[in-house]
Scaffold this active site. Structure first.
Site, PDB file in Angstrom:
ATOM      1  CG  ASN A 169      -1.835   1.121   1.321  1.00 37.08           C
ATOM      2  OD1 ASN A 169      -1.806   2.020   0.485  1.00 37.08           O
ATOM      3  ND2 ASN A 169      -2.672   1.113   2.334  1.00 37.08           N
ATOM      4  NE  ARG A 179      -6.143   1.790  -0.043  1.00 40.74           N
ATOM      5  CZ  ARG A 179      -5.975   2.945   0.597  1.00 40.74           C
ATOM      6  NH1 ARG A 179      -4.796   3.266   1.101  1.00 40.74           N
ATOM      7  NH2 ARG A 179      -6.971   3.767   0.739  1.00 40.74           N
ATOM      8  CG  HIS A 186     -11.643   4.016   3.681  1.00 42.76           C
ATOM      9  ND1 HIS A 186     -12.191   5.087   4.341  1.00 42.76           N
ATOM     10  CD2 HIS A 186     -10.305   4.148   3.806  1.00 42.76           C
ATOM     11  CE1 HIS A 186     -11.233   5.836   4.848  1.00 42.76           C
ATOM     12  NE2 HIS A 186     -10.068   5.284   4.532  1.00 42.76           N
ATOM     13  CG  ASN A 203      -4.252   8.964  10.682  1.00 38.99           C
ATOM     14  OD1 ASN A 203      -4.470   9.657  11.668  1.00 38.99           O
ATOM     15  ND2 ASN A 203      -3.197   8.167  10.579  1.00 38.99           N
ATOM     16  NE  ARG A 237      -7.515  12.463   4.019  1.00 37.55           N
ATOM     17  CZ  ARG A 237      -7.705  11.175   3.786  1.00 37.55           C
ATOM     18  NH1 ARG A 237      -8.849  10.743   3.278  1.00 37.55           N
ATOM     19  NH2 ARG A 237      -6.762  10.301   4.057  1.00 37.55           N
ATOM     20  CG  MET A 287      -9.357   9.889  18.915  1.00 40.25           C
ATOM     21  SD  MET A 287     -10.256  11.459  18.777  1.00 40.25           S
ATOM     22  CE  MET A 287     -11.343  11.134  17.406  1.00 40.25           C
ATOM     23  NE  ARG A 288      -2.737   6.479  19.460  1.00 40.18           N
ATOM     24  CZ  ARG A 288      -1.967   5.674  18.761  1.00 40.18           C
ATOM     25  NH1 ARG A 288      -1.616   4.520  19.272  1.00 40.18           N
ATOM     26  NH2 ARG A 288      -1.538   5.990  17.564  1.00 40.18           N
ATOM     27  N   GLY A 319     -11.786   3.220  15.382  1.00 52.55           N
ATOM     28  CA  GLY A 319     -12.945   2.333  15.505  1.00 52.55           C
ATOM     29  C   GLY A 319     -12.641   1.064  16.291  1.00 52.55           C
ATOM     30  CD  GLU A 337      -7.301  -0.680   4.442  1.00 47.79           C
ATOM     31  OE1 GLU A 337      -6.612  -0.483   5.470  1.00 47.79           O
ATOM     32  OE2 GLU A 337      -7.702   0.248   3.721  1.00 47.79           O
TER      33      GLU A 337
HETATM   34  P1  ADP Z   1      -4.507   5.132   8.816  1.00 42.67           P
HETATM   35  O1  ADP Z   1      -5.679   5.784   8.128  1.00 42.67           O
HETATM   36  O2  ADP Z   1      -3.250   5.935   8.758  1.00 42.67           O
HETATM   37  O3  ADP Z   1      -4.322   3.659   8.492  1.00 42.67           O
HETATM   38  P2  ADP Z   1      -5.196   4.162  11.455  1.00 42.67           P
HETATM   39  O4  ADP Z   1      -6.285   3.219  11.080  1.00 42.67           O
HETATM   40  O5  ADP Z   1      -3.906   3.596  11.937  1.00 42.67           O
HETATM   41  O6  ADP Z   1      -4.938   5.238  10.338  1.00 42.67           O
HETATM   42  O7  ADP Z   1      -5.800   5.111  12.603  1.00 42.67           O
HETATM   43  C1  ADP Z   1      -5.057   6.156  13.169  1.00 42.67           C
HETATM   44  C2  ADP Z   1      -5.912   6.794  14.257  1.00 42.67           C
HETATM   45  O8  ADP Z   1      -6.268   5.767  15.200  1.00 42.67           O
HETATM   46  C3  ADP Z   1      -5.208   7.897  15.051  1.00 42.67           C
HETATM   47  O9  ADP Z   1      -6.093   8.969  15.301  1.00 42.67           O
HETATM   48  C4  ADP Z   1      -4.868   7.201  16.353  1.00 42.67           C
HETATM   49  O10 ADP Z   1      -4.823   8.094  17.434  1.00 42.67           O
HETATM   50  C5  ADP Z   1      -6.038   6.272  16.487  1.00 42.67           C
HETATM   51  N1  ADP Z   1      -5.722   5.180  17.403  1.00 42.67           N
HETATM   52  C6  ADP Z   1      -4.881   4.153  17.229  1.00 42.67           C
HETATM   53  N2  ADP Z   1      -4.823   3.404  18.336  1.00 42.67           N
HETATM   54  C7  ADP Z   1      -5.653   3.978  19.230  1.00 42.67           C
HETATM   55  C8  ADP Z   1      -6.040   3.690  20.564  1.00 42.67           C
HETATM   56  N3  ADP Z   1      -5.536   2.647  21.215  1.00 42.67           N
HETATM   57  N4  ADP Z   1      -6.947   4.522  21.152  1.00 42.67           N
HETATM   58  C9  ADP Z   1      -7.437   5.581  20.504  1.00 42.67           C
HETATM   59  N5  ADP Z   1      -7.106   5.907  19.237  1.00 42.67           N
HETATM   60  C10 ADP Z   1      -6.232   5.112  18.625  1.00 42.67           C
END
Ligand code: ADP
Length: 398
Positions: A9, A93, A181, A211, A241, A284-285, A330, A379
C-alpha cells in the site's frame, strides 16, 4: 521454501507492506511493516507475525531517496532476512479504478496506461500507487503484480447515488461519486459474514475510523451508499481532512482570501479535521490526553459528524440492524464509539460499557435494538486474497 505473496500500500510518504505465506487455509500472515518518512527521514519497521521486530532502520540523510530506491532496499533486506520465501506475486492497493476497473487485475502495459489516465482523479494518491508498481517491474520484470482497487467495493452503488447536482456533461467526464476504503469494507463484509451471517444479510453501517475516515451502508454485504465521494475529502471529519463542507467555502477562500488552488488543497487535506479544529494534533490519542477545550471540541465535532452522516446512510438503507466499527479509532477507542452510539441513541442502541471498554467483538447489550460490533480490518490480507484469485485462470479478469 514457502510460497508467499506481498501486499503493498504505497502512499505519498509511506509504504505499508505485508508478507503472507500460502497454506492450505489461504494466506497466512508472516510479516508486516511500514516505511514512513519518504522524502524527509525514511524509517522502516517490520515485525513478524508474533510482533517481534525484524528490522528497525533509519536512512542517514535519506531526504533525497524516492520510492524506487527505498523499495529496492526493502526487497534486498527481505531477500536476505525473511525465511526464504518464494514470492509468487505482489498485490497493490490502487486507490482509483474509475468506472472501468473493479475486479482485481494482473498488471500489464495497457492496464498501467489506463490507471495512469486516472491520476487526475486522485493526484495525491494514484501516482504513488503506480510508482510502486513500476519500481517492482524494474526490480523483477517477471514477477506478476495485481492491482486491487479501493473504489471497487462501491461500483454497484445505485446510479442516482453516484451523481452530484451538477450538469450531466461533468458526470459523463467522471466527476461523480466513487467512494473509497473499499478494500477495508470488503474485508469487513467477509469477516462479518463469518462472525454473524444473520446480521451480514441485513442493513449494516461499517465505520472505518482511522486517520482517513468514512462510513459505508451495506445491505447483504453490498455497498448501497458511502460518505466519501469524488475524493477522499468528502463525508466525515478526519485526522487532517475537513470532510463535507459548503463548496462556497472553497470559492470564498480563493476569491476573498487570495488562496491558490494548491493552498486550498493543502488546507483541506492536511491542515483541517481534528488537527485544524484542535490546533493540537490529528491523533485521537493525543486529543484524549489534552485538557485543552479545543481538543474536546474537535472530538465532539468528530462524533457529531459521524452520527450525522450515519443518519443519512440509515435513510439510504431504510433502517438499520447493525454497526461495525473498524480501523485505528474504531477498533481501539471506546470513548469515541460510545459517543457516536450515544448520539444515535434514538435508534434504540444500548452499549455494554464493559464490553466496549475491552474492545470486545460485540459491544451492544443483549436487548439493544441495533447490534454493535468491533472488527479489526485487514486491507493487506484482502489484497493478498485478491492477488491469488487474480492469478488463477478463472479469477479476477474483467
Ligand atoms: P490510517 O488511516 O493511517 O491507516 P489508522 O487506522 O492507523 O490510520 O488510525 C489512526 C488513528 O487511530 C489515530 O487517530 C490514532 O490516534 C487512532 N488510534 C490508534 N490506536 C488507538 C487507541 N488505542 N486509542 C485511541 N485511538 C487510537
Amino acid at each position: 521454501m514457502s510460497r508467499a505473496v506481498v501486499s503493498l500500500n504505497s502512499g505519498s510518504s509511506s509504504i505499508k507492506f505485508a508478507l503472507f505465506t500460502l497454506g492450505p487455509d489461504g494466506p497466512q500472515h508472516a510479516a508486516a511493516g511500514k516505511l514512513e518518512g519518504i522524502g524527509t527521514a525514511p524509517h522502516l519497521v517490520a515485525r513478524d507475525k508474533d510482533g517481534t521486530i525484524l528490522i528497525d532502520r533509519n536512512w542517514d540523510d535519506g531526504s533525497g531517496l524516492g520510492h524506487e530506491t527505498l523499495l529496492h532496499d526493502l526487497f534486498a533486506w527481505a531477500g536476505d532476512h525473511l525465511p526464504d520465501p518464494d514470492i509468487v506475486a505482489v498485490g497493490h492497493r490502487v486507490v482509483h479504478g474509475g468506472t472501468k476497473f473493479f475486479h482485481p487485475l494482473v498488471v500489464d502495459d495497457a492496464l498501467l496506461a489506463g490507471l495512469e489516465a486516472l491520476c487526475p482523479l486522485a493526484p495525491l494518491h494514484q501516482p504513488h500507487n503506480l510508482a510502486a508498481i513500476r519500481a517492482i517491474r524494474s526490480l523483477a520484470p517477471d514477477l506478476p503484480q495485481v492491482a486491487c482497487f479501493d473504489t471497487a467495493f462501491h461500483h454497484e452503488l445505485p446510479e442516482v447515488a453516484t451523481r452530484f447536482g451538477l450538469p450531466r456533461a461533468l458526470h459523463d467526464k467522471g466527476i461523480r461519486r466513487y467512494g473509497f476504503h473499499g478494500l477495508s469494507y470488503e474485508y469487513i463484509a467477509r469477516a462479518l459474514r463469518e462472525a454473524d451471517p444473520v446480521l451480514a444479510s441485513r442493513r449494516v453501517i461499517a465505520a472505518h475510523l482511522g486517520n482517513g475516515a468514512s462510513l459505508c451502508a451495506m445491505r447483504d454485504c453490498r455497498s448501497v451508499d458511502t460518505t466519501m465521494g469524488f475524493t477522499a475529502l468528502d463525508g466525515l471529519m478526519m485526522g487532517t481532512r475537513c470532510g463535507t463542507i459548503d463548496p462556497g467555502v472553497v470559492i470564498h477562500l480563493q476569491t476573498q482570501e487570495g488562496m491558490s488552488a494548491t493552498d486550498v488543497e493543502a488546507l483541506l487535506y492536511n491542515q483541517s479535521g481534528l488537527l485544524g479544529v484542535s490546533g493540537i494534533s490529528s491523533d485521537m490519542r493525543a486529543l484524549h490526553k489534552s485538557d485543552d477545550p479545543r481538543a474536546a471540541e474537535a472530538i465532539d465535532l468528530f462524533t457529531l459528524r459521524a452520527a450525522r452522516e450515519a443518519s443519512a446512510l440509515i435513510f439510504s438503507l431504510g433502517g438499520l440492524d447493525g454497526i461495525v466499527f473498524t480501523a485505528g479509532i474504531g477498533e481501539n477507542d471506546p470513548v469515541i464509539r460510545a459517543a457516536i452510539c450515544e448520539r444515535l441513541a434514538w435508534l434504540g442502541i444500548a452499549i455494554d460499557q464493559d464490553a466496549n471498554a475491552r474492545n470486545a467483538p460485540v459491544i451492544s447489550t443483549a436487548d439493544s435494538e441495533i447490534v454493535v460490533r468491533v472488527i479489526p480490518t485487514d486491507e493487506e490480507r484482502m489484497i493478498a486474497i485478491h492477488t491469488l484469485a487474480a492469478l488463477t485462470p478463472a479469477g479476477g479478469q474483467s
